[in-house]
Design a protein around this motif. Structure first.
Motif, short mmCIF file in Angstrom:
data_model
loop_
_atom_site.label_atom_id
_atom_site.label_comp_id
_atom_site.label_asym_id
_atom_site.label_seq_id
_atom_site.Cartn_x
_atom_site.Cartn_y
_atom_site.Cartn_z
N PRO A 105 0.86 -1.30 0.23
CA PRO A 105 -0.07 0.04 -0.06
C PRO A 105 0.91 1.27 0.07
O PRO A 105 0.69 2.10 -0.61
N SER A 106 2.11 1.34 0.72
CA SER A 106 2.73 2.33 0.73
C SER A 106 3.39 2.81 -0.62
O SER A 106 4.08 3.71 -0.60
N ASP A 107 3.50 1.68 -1.50
CA ASP A 107 4.04 2.04 -2.80
C ASP A 107 3.05 2.90 -3.81
O ASP A 107 3.47 3.37 -4.84
N VAL A 108 2.00 2.93 -3.29
CA VAL A 108 0.84 3.81 -4.16
C VAL A 108 0.91 5.10 -3.94
O VAL A 108 0.59 5.62 -2.63
N ASP A 109 1.24 6.00 -4.83
CA ASP A 109 1.28 7.48 -4.74
C ASP A 109 -0.17 8.07 -4.60
O ASP A 109 -0.54 9.09 -3.90
N TYR A 110 -1.01 7.67 -5.71
CA TYR A 110 -2.40 8.21 -5.55
C TYR A 110 -3.39 7.21 -6.00
O TYR A 110 -3.10 6.11 -6.63
N ILE A 111 -4.66 7.37 -5.61
CA ILE A 111 -5.77 6.68 -5.85
C ILE A 111 -6.86 7.58 -6.72
O ILE A 111 -7.12 8.64 -6.32
N PHE A 112 -7.24 7.23 -7.85
CA PHE A 112 -8.52 7.96 -8.63
C PHE A 112 -9.76 6.75 -8.68
O PHE A 112 -9.40 5.74 -9.19
N THR A 113 -10.73 7.20 -8.12
CA THR A 113 -11.84 6.43 -7.95
C THR A 113 -13.03 7.20 -8.02
O THR A 113 -13.27 8.30 -7.94
N GLY A 114 -14.21 6.60 -8.20
CA GLY A 114 -15.60 7.03 -8.19
C GLY A 114 -16.54 6.06 -8.39
O GLY A 114 -16.11 4.75 -8.88
N ASP A 115 -17.99 6.19 -8.29
CA ASP A 115 -18.82 5.25 -8.69
C ASP A 115 -20.10 5.90 -8.97
O ASP A 115 -20.30 6.92 -8.94
N LEU A 116 -21.25 5.09 -8.86
CA LEU A 116 -22.76 5.63 -9.27
C LEU A 116 -23.51 6.21 -8.09
O LEU A 116 -24.34 6.82 -8.36
N LEU A 117 -23.08 5.76 -6.76
CA LEU A 117 -23.91 5.97 -5.84
C LEU A 117 -23.66 7.45 -5.11
O LEU A 117 -22.70 8.10 -5.38
N ASN A 118 -24.91 7.98 -4.66
CA ASN A 118 -24.82 9.46 -4.40
C ASN A 118 -23.38 9.79 -3.42
O ASN A 118 -23.17 8.91 -2.71
N GLN A 119 -22.94 10.68 -3.72
CA GLN A 119 -21.60 11.13 -2.99
C GLN A 119 -20.76 10.27 -3.08
O GLN A 119 -19.62 10.00 -2.25
N CYS A 120 -20.73 9.18 -4.13
CA CYS A 120 -19.73 8.15 -4.22
C CYS A 120 -19.17 7.43 -3.10
O CYS A 120 -17.85 6.98 -2.83
N ILE A 121 -20.03 6.91 -2.27
CA ILE A 121 -19.88 6.37 -1.12
C ILE A 121 -19.09 4.76 -1.19
O ILE A 121 -18.51 4.21 -0.29
N ALA A 122 -19.55 4.15 -2.18
CA ALA A 122 -18.96 2.70 -2.29
C ALA A 122 -17.40 3.05 -2.37
O ALA A 122 -16.77 2.42 -1.90
N SER A 123 -16.93 4.12 -3.27
CA SER A 123 -15.45 4.17 -3.27
C SER A 123 -14.83 4.50 -2.10
O SER A 123 -13.75 4.11 -1.48
#
Lengths: 337, 337
Positions: free
Chosen positions: A75-93
């Motif tokens: 996990p510490s090797d990851v610089d950024y996450i880009f994410t999103g989903d369809l739920l209101n306010q993108c709560i799944a992500s």
């Protein structure tokens, strides 16, 4: 260091690899023609959680962890996450990735989010801002149905043009370091909003097809290439009806994609055996098809050049209730090896 | 070409200017202490539209057009738009900008969206992918209240810790070309999700403060600077309660920001005269304060170094209803001249 090409496109100039990928899907997707390409198929839609929303978050969490382990990074090797989903306010992500301890960019691009996150990740790696970025999205049939349409318990009848929201999450590790398969991102076209005045919320494919066509035509023009530059062009997810419209619109503009064109929404289910009407949809559809079947074919060199076009319908039950049309958007990411 | 600094930060190495900015706000904001800094104050919350959502979209549209005209550029000069808002599926942004005819990236970062869009825009310009990008966000008191809490017609009583969602839109033009005021983006820290287990949806400030504090501390550590490197540190928008908590948390980690710290939610209203309880909130709050008062002070050289920290609460009525806590996130953008 990137280069702006034409009106809406960018060329990635340093090597930006797709180092790892993973997908987790629900039981219906696991019965479809792509069943051997997914990393995990859940037994049911609840995935041992108490709500569909929590199940969707758990799919994101599981897919994220598989992307890291398959890529051989922590996990510490990851610089950024880009994410999103369809739920209101993108709560799944956000709830799915709350334990990631990683710099987090939330996106909203409806079903185009996989392509949007892949485009932005590639630009940031190329720009020298990161070594490793995870782009990941999800959707869930039950959480989407009750939010956008009716609670599934009502058993409402679906129109023939309706699409079936895919239950699943998929994502990729975008990296300046190769896994020796040498699959990399090369050509990006970022879509504009296209409003054709379509208002039928049970026919999203038709609403998104003009946006997909416009992005495809712009991509060919900006890079001065013809459709046969790619072994395969895949939209995600117009479904069977939208796919046909897209193909015709592109042809009307002088580009013939009929020989090498597929759609994630068509690929993921068996239209004859699975009761899905016009095909699959949802952020998780194009994500799990890309981070499964398509990446696997690229890795095995069955594909050398793929154009992945994520398509999204920008609307909400409120905007539709207020008489607004369905806005379409599509982003294209050219993947080569 | 950017450089990754420390664990979560990036330094912008080429000149990335804030070339133009504009804000449009509602009547309540127009009666507050920052009234002279906004480009337009609407007569009422409806802004000649038939719904609050359409009014919010119109504010985005107007602010976008003012950013372009104040920057002396035409719509075709804009390479990308980064935008997002609080409404489900971000309809304020997409419908407000549907006529922009420009490559469009939708974001969801709750009230941190202004900082998120500014950070990504700066990275893309620095990475050579664009000359001009518009980062713009919005919120609206009435559309937010009915979506997140109660329809305002009910006249529900608000808790003392509640914040008042700002009606307004603000945005900036991020460019490789200066307007001769030489205000540019230099240091960025992208926040992680912070979950302190807080569940009181009427106390967002407390939920977001730990995220703001963590991002501030990381920013100071990553760049090896002390708080007095900046003339002013501004969070947006923790409100009066959250501001106090943030200041204490940062101090407990060895950094004293008490001398040069403000909060957009505190700045935008007059706490004594305007009945706003803990202060302002919403994507439009930090956006209109940055694209108004703060940019104006930078242009006039009243400020030389500003640290702008956008703070967001990642939750939905569904996640809260299912017993989930309020996740916080904060992104810091260091602006200098």
């Amino acid at each position: 260091m990137g280069t702006k090409i034409g009106t809406q496109s960018a060329e990635i100039s340093s090597p930006v690899y797709l180092r790892s990928y993973a997908s987790v899907v629900g039981p219906k997707e696991g019965e479809g023609p792509l069943k051997y390409s997914f990393d995990e198929i859940t037994d049911d839609e609840m995935y041992d959680e108490q709500t569909w929303e929590k199940a969707e978050s758990k799919m994101v969490k599981t897919a994220y962890s598989k992307i890291l382990s398959k890529g051989g990074i922590t996990p510490s090797d990851v610089d950024y996450i880009f994410t999103g989903d369809l739920l209101n306010q993108c709560i799944a992500s956000s709830f799915g990735l709350k334990e990631s301890q990683t710099s987090f960019f939330g996106l909203y691009g409806a079903c185009s989010t996989m392509a949007e996150s892949l485009a932005l990740s590639s630009m940031l790696v190329d720009g020298g801002f990161a070594q490793n970025i995870v782009a990941i999205t999800s959707s869930h049939y039950c959480s989407s149905e009750r939010q956008y349409r009716f609670p599934i318990e009502l058993g409402s009848q679906r129109t023939p043009t309706a699409q079936w929201t895919v239950t699943g999450s998929g994502g990729l590790l975008i990296s300046s370091i190769s896994d020796n398969n040498n699959v990399f991102v090369k050509k990006i076209t970022v879509g504009k909003i296209v409003d054709m005045g379509i208002k039928d919320v049970n026919n999203m494919g038709a609403a998104m097809a003009p946006a997909a066509a416009e992005t495809l035509i712009t991509h060919f023009k900006d890079f001065n290439i013809s459709p046969d530059y790619y072994d395969l062009i895949v939209t995600g997810d117009l479904g069977s009806l939208g796919k046909e419209i897209c193909s015709e619109l592109v042809l009307a503009n002088g580009y013939d994609i009929s020989q090498n064109y597929e759609d994630c929404g068509v690929m993921i289910y068996d239209a004859k055996k699975q009761d899905v009407h016009a095909g699959g949809s949802g952020c998780g559809c194009s994500a799990s098809v890309l981070a499964g079947e398509l990446m696997s074919r690229l890795k095995k060199a069955e594909l050398n050049k793929l154009l992945f076009v994520g398509t999204g319908a920008l609307l909400s039950p409120v905007s539709s209730g207020q008489g607004q049309s369905i806005l379409g958007i599509a982003h294209a990411v050219g993947i080569e090896r």
